[in-house]
Motif scaffolding. Structure first.
Motif, short mmCIF file in Angstrom:
data_model
loop_
_atom_site.label_atom_id
_atom_site.label_comp_id
_atom_site.label_asym_id
_atom_site.label_seq_id
_atom_site.Cartn_x
_atom_site.Cartn_y
_atom_site.Cartn_z
N LYS A 1 30.40 23.09 34.79
CA LYS A 1 30.04 23.65 33.47
C LYS A 1 30.01 25.18 33.52
O LYS A 1 30.48 25.85 32.60
CB LYS A 1 28.68 23.08 33.05
N MET A 2 29.45 25.73 34.61
CA MET A 2 29.39 27.18 34.76
C MET A 2 30.80 27.78 34.76
O MET A 2 31.05 28.84 34.20
CB MET A 2 28.67 27.56 36.05
N GLY A 3 31.74 27.05 35.39
CA GLY A 3 33.12 27.53 35.48
C GLY A 3 33.85 27.54 34.16
O GLY A 3 35.00 28.00 34.08
N LEU A 4 33.19 27.05 33.10
CA LEU A 4 33.80 27.03 31.76
C LEU A 4 33.17 28.06 30.82
O LEU A 4 33.45 28.07 29.63
CB LEU A 4 33.68 25.63 31.15
N LEU A 5 32.32 28.95 31.37
CA LEU A 5 31.66 29.95 30.52
C LEU A 5 32.69 30.94 29.97
O LEU A 5 33.43 31.56 30.73
CB LEU A 5 30.61 30.73 31.33
N ASP A 6 32.68 31.10 28.65
CA ASP A 6 33.49 32.14 27.98
C ASP A 6 34.91 32.25 28.53
O ASP A 6 35.35 33.34 28.90
CB ASP A 6 32.81 33.52 28.10
N ILE A 7 35.60 31.12 28.58
CA ILE A 7 36.97 31.10 29.10
C ILE A 7 37.89 31.93 28.20
O ILE A 7 37.80 31.86 26.98
CB ILE A 7 37.49 29.64 29.12
N LYS A 8 38.77 32.71 28.82
CA LYS A 8 39.81 33.43 28.06
C LYS A 8 41.08 32.58 28.11
O LYS A 8 41.49 32.14 29.18
CB LYS A 8 40.11 34.79 28.68
N GLU A 9 41.67 32.39 26.92
CA GLU A 9 42.92 31.62 26.85
C GLU A 9 43.89 32.30 25.90
O GLU A 9 43.48 33.11 25.07
CB GLU A 9 42.65 30.21 26.31
N GLY A 10 45.17 31.96 26.03
CA GLY A 10 46.18 32.46 25.10
C GLY A 10 46.21 33.97 25.05
O GLY A 10 46.22 34.64 26.07
N SER A 11 46.14 34.51 23.84
CA SER A 11 46.25 35.97 23.68
C SER A 11 44.97 36.70 24.09
O SER A 11 44.94 37.92 24.15
CB SER A 11 46.58 36.30 22.23
N LYS A 12 43.91 35.93 24.38
CA LYS A 12 42.63 36.57 24.75
C LYS A 12 42.63 37.07 26.19
O LYS A 12 41.76 37.83 26.59
CB LYS A 12 41.47 35.58 24.56
N GLY A 13 43.58 36.57 26.99
CA GLY A 13 43.58 36.97 28.40
C GLY A 13 44.99 37.22 28.89
O GLY A 13 45.95 37.22 28.12
N GLU A 14 45.10 37.43 30.20
CA GLU A 14 46.40 37.65 30.83
C GLU A 14 46.33 37.04 32.23
O GLU A 14 45.27 36.64 32.68
CB GLU A 14 46.70 39.15 30.91
N VAL A 15 47.48 36.95 32.89
CA VAL A 15 47.48 36.60 34.31
C VAL A 15 47.82 37.89 35.06
O VAL A 15 48.93 38.39 34.98
CB VAL A 15 48.51 35.49 34.62
N ARG A 16 46.83 38.43 35.75
CA ARG A 16 47.05 39.71 36.44
C ARG A 16 48.05 39.55 37.58
O ARG A 16 48.04 38.52 38.29
CB ARG A 16 45.73 40.20 37.04
N HIS A 17 48.83 40.59 37.81
CA HIS A 17 49.74 40.62 38.98
C HIS A 17 48.95 40.98 40.23
O HIS A 17 49.23 40.53 41.33
CB HIS A 17 50.87 41.62 38.76
N ASN A 18 47.94 41.84 40.01
CA ASN A 18 47.08 42.29 41.09
C ASN A 18 45.64 42.06 40.61
O ASN A 18 45.28 42.54 39.53
CB ASN A 18 47.36 43.78 41.34
N CYS A 19 44.85 41.33 41.38
CA CYS A 19 43.51 40.94 40.91
C CYS A 19 42.59 42.12 40.68
O CYS A 19 41.58 42.02 39.99
CB CYS A 19 42.87 39.96 41.89
N HIS A 20 42.92 43.27 41.27
CA HIS A 20 42.01 44.44 41.20
C HIS A 20 42.26 45.32 39.99
O HIS A 20 41.49 46.23 39.74
CB HIS A 20 42.12 45.28 42.47
N LYS A 21 43.38 45.10 39.29
CA LYS A 21 43.60 45.95 38.11
C LYS A 21 44.26 45.19 36.97
O LYS A 21 45.00 44.23 37.18
CB LYS A 21 44.37 47.22 38.46
N PHE A 22 43.97 45.65 35.76
CA PHE A 22 44.57 45.05 34.57
C PHE A 22 46.07 45.31 34.59
O PHE A 22 46.51 46.32 35.13
CB PHE A 22 43.94 45.62 33.29
N ASN A 23 46.83 44.42 34.00
CA ASN A 23 48.30 44.60 33.96
C ASN A 23 48.68 45.84 33.14
O ASN A 23 48.01 46.19 32.20
CB ASN A 23 48.98 43.37 33.34
#
Length: 304
Positions: free
Chosen positions: A282-304
């Motif tokens: 349940k904790m792992g589902l807090l405020d999930i970002k999906e679709g246009s709300k998020g991205e898949v980072r190329h590098n975990c330390h910085k935004f794309n």
């Protein structure tokens, strides 16, 4: 949310076709890391918790500060976090296999799940498909529970995030892994309040043990229970013996609202495992970002 309480875009088999080796790569990397350093199980679980409680489970904890922004990881509450290199190692392997597919947020959640299992805890699966967030600010870490909170403050704070008192106590059981620095419990050991030198909820002998630990300074560490690298119910047994290291741990036994839960988990490890896995999913589902709300980072330390 769908009928099972899972955000719509998430599923257990999210990477089945897009990156079929994702789970195996996470599992093997975590297993190898824990073989060389078993204390990393606590680190990975803690990182997942510190990520989810601030901005939701969106890997905001992994972002590096820049000259324009001090990120979450540089908050005093997060300075002792470690295990970033394991997440980076996984990400690097996955970017070679299936570039731009697996989010850092999912890697964190899977790594925490595998760390629990390899440390002797329950085996559970989690839905995948979280995306990475685009905000990481030091000020937001005020939402992390402090080790000085009492039971009713913890119930309120977790309640604001949708957790019951039972789920809060089960999640607190994550303190069966790892260590605490003296700076997070030394206030229990001197001038505790106007009538007590040390916290009266502490066993006298154990208070001496903690004082001895702290004689080495603020960074000296104390194991949170007697089996620091094993995920078991020993943490709850310690609370019954008045040997909880943090004030926020021992308060769960002091308070009548939560004492029964502590006693139940101390007596029945299988029940603790069952409740913990439900609460952590349940904790792992807090405020999930999906679709246009998020991205898949190329590098975990910085935004794309």
């Amino acid at each position: 949310m769908n009928i099972n309480g899972v955000a719509d875009g998430l599923s257990m088999n999210y990477y089945l076709f897009s990156c079929p080796m994702a789970e195996v790569i996470v599992k093997n990397t975590v297993a190898n890391a824990l073989q060389s350093d078993p204390t990393l199980a606590a680190a990975l679980l803690r990182m997942h918790f510190h990520d989810c409680f601030v901005q939701g489970c969106d890997a905001s904890i992994l972002i590096d500060s820049t000259k324009d922004n001090v990120a979450e990881k540089d908050s005093p509450a997060n300075l002792s976090l470690r295990g970033y290199d394991i997440i980076d190692d996984v990400k690097e392997q996955l970017e070679k296999q299936c570039p731009g597919v697996v989010s850092c947020a999912d890697i964190l959640a899977m790594a925490a799940r595998d760390a629990v299992f390899f440390a002797g805890g329950p085996l559970y699966d989690i839905p995948k498909g979280r995306e990475d967030g685009s905000i990481s600010r030091i000020m937001d870490t005020i939402n992390l529970p402090s080790p000085m909170l009492n039971s009713s403050e913890l119930i309120r704070m977790f309640g604001q995030r949708g957790f019951t008192a039972q789920e809060m106590v089960a999640l607190s059981g994550a303190h069966t892994l790892g260590m605490a620095k003296c700076s997070s419990f030394k206030s229990r050991l001197s001038e505790f309040d106007s009538t007590h030198i040390w916290d009266p909820s502490l066993d006298t002998q154990f208070a001496r043990t903690l004082s001895k630990t702290c004689s080495a300074g603020d960074n000296a560490e104390q194991t949170l229970d007697s089996t620091r690298n094993t995920f078991d119910n020993d943490y709850f047994n310690a609370l019954q013996r008045k040997a909880g290291v943090l004030f926020s741990d021992q308060t769960l036994f002091v308070s009548e609202r939560t004492r029964g839960l502590v006693n139940g988990y101390a007596m029945n490890q299988a029940m603790f495992f069952f409740d913990f896995q439900r609460a952590v999913i349940k904790m792992g589902l807090l405020d999930i970002k999906e679709g246009s709300k998020g991205e898949v980072r190329h590098n975990c330390h910085k935004f794309n």
